[in-house]
Design an enzyme around this catalytic site. Sequence first.
Site, PDB file in Angstrom:
ATOM      1  N   ARG A 106       0.863  -1.185   0.000  1.00 37.54           N
ATOM      2  CA  ARG A 106       0.000   0.000   0.000  1.00 37.54           C
ATOM      3  C   ARG A 106       0.901   1.237   0.000  1.00 37.54           C
ATOM      4  O   ARG A 106       1.615   1.482   0.963  1.00 37.54           O
ATOM      5  CB  ARG A 106      -0.910   0.002   1.237  1.00 37.54           C
ATOM      6  CG  ARG A 106      -1.720   1.277   1.340  1.00 37.54           C
ATOM      7  CD  ARG A 106      -2.698   1.299   2.515  1.00 37.54           C
ATOM      8  NE  ARG A 106      -3.315   2.610   2.523  1.00 37.54           N
ATOM      9  CZ  ARG A 106      -3.291   3.473   3.536  1.00 37.54           C
ATOM     10  NH1 ARG A 106      -2.744   3.136   4.688  1.00 37.54           N
ATOM     11  NH2 ARG A 106      -3.828   4.659   3.417  1.00 37.54           N
ATOM     12  N   HIS A 111      -2.882  10.911   0.362  1.00 38.17           N
ATOM     13  CA  HIS A 111      -2.311  10.758   1.704  1.00 38.17           C
ATOM     14  C   HIS A 111      -1.672  12.101   2.051  1.00 38.17           C
ATOM     15  O   HIS A 111      -0.470  12.201   2.293  1.00 38.17           O
ATOM     16  CB  HIS A 111      -1.319   9.595   1.736  1.00 38.17           C
ATOM     17  CG  HIS A 111      -1.079   9.011   3.097  1.00 38.17           C
ATOM     18  ND1 HIS A 111      -1.217   7.673   3.384  1.00 38.17           N
ATOM     19  CD2 HIS A 111      -0.708   9.593   4.268  1.00 38.17           C
ATOM     20  CE1 HIS A 111      -0.915   7.448   4.667  1.00 38.17           C
ATOM     21  NE2 HIS A 111      -0.609   8.610   5.230  1.00 38.17           N
ATOM     22  N   GLU A 142      -7.293   8.720   6.033  1.00 37.05           N
ATOM     23  CA  GLU A 142      -7.557   9.398   7.306  1.00 37.05           C
ATOM     24  C   GLU A 142      -8.031  10.845   7.163  1.00 37.05           C
ATOM     25  O   GLU A 142      -7.329  11.784   7.564  1.00 37.05           O
ATOM     26  CB  GLU A 142      -6.305   9.351   8.197  1.00 37.05           C
ATOM     27  CG  GLU A 142      -5.839   7.951   8.508  1.00 37.05           C
ATOM     28  CD  GLU A 142      -4.726   7.904   9.557  1.00 37.05           C
ATOM     29  OE1 GLU A 142      -4.305   8.959  10.043  1.00 37.05           O
ATOM     30  OE2 GLU A 142      -4.290   6.790   9.895  1.00 37.05           O
ATOM     31  N   ASN A 162      -7.172   2.195   9.830  1.00 35.63           N
ATOM     32  CA  ASN A 162      -5.831   2.410  10.385  1.00 35.63           C
ATOM     33  C   ASN A 162      -5.999   2.491  11.893  1.00 35.63           C
ATOM     34  O   ASN A 162      -6.678   3.384  12.401  1.00 35.63           O
ATOM     35  CB  ASN A 162      -5.234   3.725   9.875  1.00 35.63           C
ATOM     36  CG  ASN A 162      -5.066   3.747   8.359  1.00 35.63           C
ATOM     37  OD1 ASN A 162      -5.244   2.723   7.689  1.00 35.63           O
ATOM     38  ND2 ASN A 162      -4.717   4.890   7.819  1.00 35.63           N
ATOM     39  N   TYR A 186      -4.183   2.421  15.750  1.00 35.31           N
ATOM     40  CA  TYR A 186      -2.988   2.507  16.602  1.00 35.31           C
ATOM     41  C   TYR A 186      -3.321   2.379  18.084  1.00 35.31           C
ATOM     42  O   TYR A 186      -2.650   1.665  18.812  1.00 35.31           O
ATOM     43  CB  TYR A 186      -2.234   3.814  16.336  1.00 35.31           C
ATOM     44  CG  TYR A 186      -1.625   3.828  14.944  1.00 35.31           C
ATOM     45  CD1 TYR A 186      -0.390   3.250  14.712  1.00 35.31           C
ATOM     46  CD2 TYR A 186      -2.329   4.360  13.867  1.00 35.31           C
ATOM     47  CE1 TYR A 186       0.156   3.208  13.429  1.00 35.31           C
ATOM     48  CE2 TYR A 186      -1.788   4.324  12.582  1.00 35.31           C
ATOM     49  CZ  TYR A 186      -0.551   3.745  12.365  1.00 35.31           C
ATOM     50  OH  TYR A 186      -0.027   3.694  11.097  1.00 35.31           O
ATOM     51  N   GLU A 189      -3.427   0.082   8.199  1.00 34.81           N
ATOM     52  CA  GLU A 189      -2.221   0.516   8.915  1.00 34.81           C
ATOM     53  C   GLU A 189      -2.320   0.019  10.352  1.00 34.81           C
ATOM     54  O   GLU A 189      -3.393   0.108  10.963  1.00 34.81           O
ATOM     55  CB  GLU A 189      -2.098   2.055   9.002  1.00 34.81           C
ATOM     56  CG  GLU A 189      -1.671   2.735   7.742  1.00 34.81           C
ATOM     57  CD  GLU A 189      -1.544   4.250   7.907  1.00 34.81           C
ATOM     58  OE1 GLU A 189      -1.284   4.733   9.034  1.00 34.81           O
ATOM     59  OE2 GLU A 189      -1.708   4.945   6.894  1.00 34.81           O
TER      60      GLU A 189
HETATM   61  C1  FCB Z   1      -1.157   7.570  10.436  1.00 37.70           C
HETATM   62  C2  FCB Z   1      -0.751   8.030   9.062  1.00 37.70           C
HETATM   63  C3  FCB Z   1       0.570   7.488   8.594  1.00 37.70           C
HETATM   64  C4  FCB Z   1       1.573   7.429   9.709  1.00 37.70           C
HETATM   65  C5  FCB Z   1       1.001   6.760  10.928  1.00 37.70           C
HETATM   66  C6  FCB Z   1       1.951   6.631  12.094  1.00 37.70           C
HETATM   67  O1  FCB Z   1      -2.026   8.490  10.993  1.00 37.70           O
HETATM   68  O2  FCB Z   1      -1.717   7.650   8.118  1.00 37.70           O
HETATM   69  O3  FCB Z   1       0.998   8.271   7.504  1.00 37.70           O
HETATM   70  O4  FCB Z   1       2.087   8.674   9.965  1.00 37.70           O
HETATM   71  O5  FCB Z   1      -0.124   7.453  11.363  1.00 37.70           O
END
Ligand code: FCB
Length: 449
Positions: A76, A120, A165, A290, A292, A360
């Site tokens: 990707r 992006h 995002e 995505n 985290y 992500e």
């Molecule tokens: C996300 C982004 C990616 C990267 C990660 C850590 O928000 O999409 O580009 O910076 O965080």
Amino acid sequence: MTNGFPPGFTWGAATASYQVEGAVSEDGRGPSIWDTFAHTPGRIVDGTTGDVADDHYHLFAEDIRLLADLGLKAYRFSIAWPRIVPTGSGAANPAGLDFYRRLAETCLEYGVTPYATLYHWDLPQPLEDGGGWLVRDTAERFRDYAAITHSGLSDVITHWITLNEPWCSTFLGYGNGEHAPGRPSGADALKAAHHLLLGHGLALEAIRSPEGSYGIALNPAPIHAASDSEADRDAARRIDGLRNRLFLEPLLVGQYPADVLEDTGMASWFADFADDLAAISAPLDFMGVNYYCPTTVAAPDGPISSPGTPSTQPGSENVVAVDTGLPKTQMGWPIEAKGLRDILVTINKLAPELPLYVTENGAAYPDELVDGAVADVERQAYLEQHISVCRELVSEGLPLKGYFAWSLMDNFEWAFGFSRRFGLVYVDYETQQRTVKDSGRWLQRFLSA
Ligand code: FCB
């Protein structure tokens, strides 16, 4: 089955154009808002820019070989709008299309499926000068650029992601101004959200074809209330509205959440554009998530909102994030793999048939290259925990189709510059030498098991 995953499950890694490519003035590329922003003193913590980054523009073949070598079958990457349409509007730059054709063809030679993200965050600077995502015209120019790119490359790229995002573009770009274009505008930022979503809808309409697969990548996250108090629960409702429902509901249900428009004082502005929801909610072939970390919030004793304040949380400016004591990555992001389950299940409830991808997932740690190796045990643990959650969800029947690690390699982490490393592959920015980290080796073993 690979370690409990079905054979068709897609394993990949992700990058983004400005974070890795460099070559910012080569072959006709125009300036983007990130060039301007990174070159503005004080914007990037370590004073760096993406001018060279990982020099992926020249080293992409080596990078794709590394990706394939890890056993990954999908890459990707994102396409830089200012390479394809250097001023944001008008004719295509053939050299820009040619670069992504070579990149996609190299993927295919290695048996790697290209997944292209059209936006992006590198908006052509002239479009920002004309109002950026706060104006409707930008959505229309995005449609035109998407159509040019798709018609130039759809023979080599079949998987397309419109936006990455839009929350970040909205609330970091225009909300608090931590990202490009760095134009803090409080509740006004919601106009950006609408124009981004409209751009997605118009682009989708322009490029959709039966041969391809089309989606969007969001960064939704579970939002917890710090306590059971009414005030904290209301804070969580508000932040969930801004982070999740403001994007998920128009896309999947065809309406904006009324409480969010109410909280932000934007209801009457949005009412004028209700007709756009038909394009915004056109069916998707998949949604990218995505993920985290989760967020836990509490309400202050005083007023919950300070209208007009630049903020990632218009209408809820005074809501605070609460540390619940979970271990954190170098970004300060709490680690909770179960949050990935929660958010995927939430989306699945809104759209039960919709295929989902984790587009992500990953973690930053202060890696060190010692004797040719990077012993990044914490990153490996992070990946293992989140991949386990994916395995459980797939076995429970949730339509989760793939997982992309962020990132293939260390790169320019936006406002943090090169001070945060997320890669499976370590990059020495002086020499451009790549070294697979222990986490990358672990993933390689995992995929070959
Ligand atoms: C996300 C982004 C990616 C990267 C990660 C850590 O928000 O999409 O580009 O910076 O965080």
